[in-house]
Design an enzyme around this catalytic site. Sequence first.
Site, mmCIF file in Angstrom:
data_model
loop_
_atom_site.group_PDB
_atom_site.id
_atom_site.type_symbol
_atom_site.label_atom_id
_atom_site.label_comp_id
_atom_site.label_asym_id
_atom_site.label_seq_id
_atom_site.Cartn_x
_atom_site.Cartn_y
_atom_site.Cartn_z
ATOM 1 N N PHE A 15 0.123 10.019 -7.625
ATOM 2 C CA PHE A 15 0.111 8.597 -7.275
ATOM 3 C C PHE A 15 -0.634 7.846 -8.363
ATOM 4 C CE2 PHE A 15 -0.138 10.570 -2.872
ATOM 5 C CZ PHE A 15 1.218 10.815 -2.878
ATOM 6 N N TRP A 71 2.406 1.685 -3.417
ATOM 7 C CA TRP A 71 1.401 2.152 -4.382
ATOM 8 C C TRP A 71 1.411 3.685 -4.456
ATOM 9 C CZ3 TRP A 71 -2.902 5.318 -3.806
ATOM 10 C CH2 TRP A 71 -3.808 5.335 -4.867
ATOM 11 N N HIS A 72 1.675 4.314 -3.289
ATOM 12 C CA HIS A 72 1.619 5.776 -3.254
ATOM 13 C C HIS A 72 2.778 6.428 -3.987
ATOM 14 C CE1 HIS A 72 -1.396 5.103 -0.127
ATOM 15 N NE2 HIS A 72 -1.815 6.309 -0.422
ATOM 16 N N GLY A 73 3.903 5.752 -4.057
ATOM 17 C CA GLY A 73 5.021 6.384 -4.748
ATOM 18 C C GLY A 73 6.228 5.477 -4.806
ATOM 19 N N GLY A 116 0.844 -1.210 0.000
ATOM 20 C CA GLY A 116 0.000 0.000 0.000
ATOM 21 C C GLY A 116 0.871 1.250 0.000
#
Lengths: 489, 346
Positions: free
Chosen positions: A489, A324-326, A321
């Site tokens: 993102f 996923w953001h960066g 997770g």
Amino acid sequence: MVFNSLIFVAFFMLVVALHYAPFPWKIKKVNLLVASYIFYAVWNPPFIILLWLSTMVDFYMARLMADEERESRRKLYLVVSLVLNLGMLAYFKYGTFLLDNFVLLLSGFGIAYSPAAPDIILPVGISFYTFQTLSYTIDVYRRNVSAEKSFLDFALFVTFFPQLVAGPIVRPNDLIPQFKTPHLATRDQFVWGLGLMTLGLFMKVVVADNLLAPSADIVFSVPMPLKPLDAWTGVLAFSGQIFCDFAGYSTCAIGTALCLGFGIMENFRYPYAAIGFSDFWRRWHISFSTWLRDYLYIPLGGNRQGPVRTYANLMFTMLLGGLWHGASWTFVVWGGLHGTYLVLERLFMGRRRLSPAIQPGAIAQSVLIPGINNSTRIRMIFGVLLTFFLVNITWVFFRSPDFATAGRLLAAMFGLIPFGAAMVPNHDMVKVFVVMASLLMIHWMMREKDLVKVLSTAPRWSVVLLWTAMLVSLILSQQTGDSFIYFQF
Amino acid sequence: MNTPSHFSRGMLYAIAITALLFFIWEIYWRAQGLPIAYNEDNAAWANYRAKVDAGTDPKIVLIGSSRMKFDIDLATFEDAAGVAPIQLSLHATSPLPALHDLANDSLFTGTLLIGVTEGLFFAPPFARPVTEMVKRVNYYHHWTPAQRASFGISRTLEAGLVSLDQDQLSLNALLARAPIPLRAGVFSMPVFPIDWSEVDSRRQSRLSEKLLHDKAMQDQVRYVWAHLSMLGGRRAPAGDTLTGALIPVKRSIDKLKARGVQVYFVKAPVDSPFWEGEQKAFPRNLFWDYMLEFTQTQGVHFDDYPGLKKFRCPEGSHLAPADAVPFTAELVRILKTEKGWKIPAQ
């Protein structure tokens, strides 16, 4: 295109005019699809091709899966969809990151390798639409949904402009059926949609961009140690900024869709009033946390294979997770911290049942019934503040460009740097503390409540006053066009 | 989807009241004599930066800080040179990010005039004068079609509404006027009187008529310059630090010259006591002269020419609009006749 731009106002008026014109439903859907492609393409036209590719491949792979009984073939079609979607995501989002880490790994073995610097631009919203289309093909593979027969409806599901670039990540069953029959908003729905758009823009433009961003930008960009007060001001400012930015986008998306007659799930539920991290993730970016739960955590085994495996699953899910953001290790640490908090919370809850005072029912009771005893309320407030404090620690890694900045800020926040610099002006500090105190208060008061119900029972003058204040401050802010944080993102 | 009961009427009232309040706000500022002002935001800068890359003809580009914007009269420059200059200077910023950007832009040929206000020119890389200009440059390179279209609409609105003055009447500008004491040791952008200057659609800045006739307002602006000068003076680099700061400047200028771009530094007039302050913080021989020699570039310093130093700055730092006209004509004459400037053929 962003909601907080003048061109969006013109675009939206045109889309509404076409949507409410006396055209057949199919023409209206084509209008919405073309509008969605324009909405996306005016950012960077060539990347529309990725969207088309994803749409085409997932539509046809799902159709093939639906017509196929042999499990191995069905699996093959799923793999084609996964490879294409995750491959594009890996290349565009993680290409540079993977290459950098590969070079670092080789240098660890004493091998000097310096490849040409890749010049990869991240297509806006790729993480969102990739997850949305993945949920479709996985659901078709699992036979949870039937493969869509109408290419138009499927393309509109992938591309629907209100939520295309930053969510909420909508599930096929929630949106595709809405395209089957004519959808127009009633007058009350349309005006409420406008009200939500106003609220979302107020959160983004006024609170996030105008009141909080300057302090966060200063604190996270200076290459020197800061005083504890400055470090905390910057971190609190970012904490409010990211909420108002992202929840503002989701609120605009829900409002825009509603004006066109479509319903989209809520994405935030007053997360800074969460007590504990399970509660936090039930309130923060709900469409993403439920996606992770349904397509990663549960398939990994969830909590069905003993405590150790549960903790490992939790941690793995949150690490991914974070990624996923960066494409940066700071995001992985952010995810890892959330995973650790969730594991610790589970460990703690397993040994010692949650005090009756903070059981969900009691929480609702205490908020709704003013007469609840004070010690319960104080324990709840302590729980909220502790959770908020820990969330702020995670935001340091989320916002910092590197570990050096994060380390410097954390050291400053906990008073470990004796001679830090003062950087945040008093004006900005007042803005941050007033906004954050108000935000926490609102989240606390609305913790168990529903905005629609609260507004239904509120005196009309208070609704008029609130929306007038938001509209006036939006006009006064005179700021348009800043991207939403989650676009990256 | 559920909707709140009775919300529609409340929302309509809110829209009506907002429209009424905005109308009153606009009328109030018109009554105060506030002129139409164009925003100096990222998009406005990007719009002019894009003109540098439009077409293949050589351009005349101005970079620097506010003195270039107030003191060079664009219309006079165009009359004297026969070519309209592109104004890329920006208040309270260093020209260096724009210099490096133009040096790396192979489409740019022609002439570059670099305004020098030493306190801003030599600002450290993380300081506001640099970061603000870096923001503009980055914005231009990621300027999307949607942002261009929004800018077009915004310009149309700005042309008709006095109250859309981002520098003076936006929410943050108004909040900055709240009577909160300044924090010791922390830089805060000083607050200017609301109507001390104006900006037109070509990015020409002018001191307002009100300031020219209002001694108290002039003193108020002088106080702002005094505040900024004090901060600038403390950061003056020297020795190897100065040379280190000039190496990338020379590198960029060399790149430009290699493409045939004519580069000149310009030091615009400044009055007492700021001129004395600047000489003390940035002695001419250590900074201006050294920079010209190090970069092998010509410059026009107002103090060297009677025709340039005869002008007075009403608030200490910028010329009155009426003086900007002869100042600009004289500057162009000096560039042509004494510095060998060849006006780019269009």
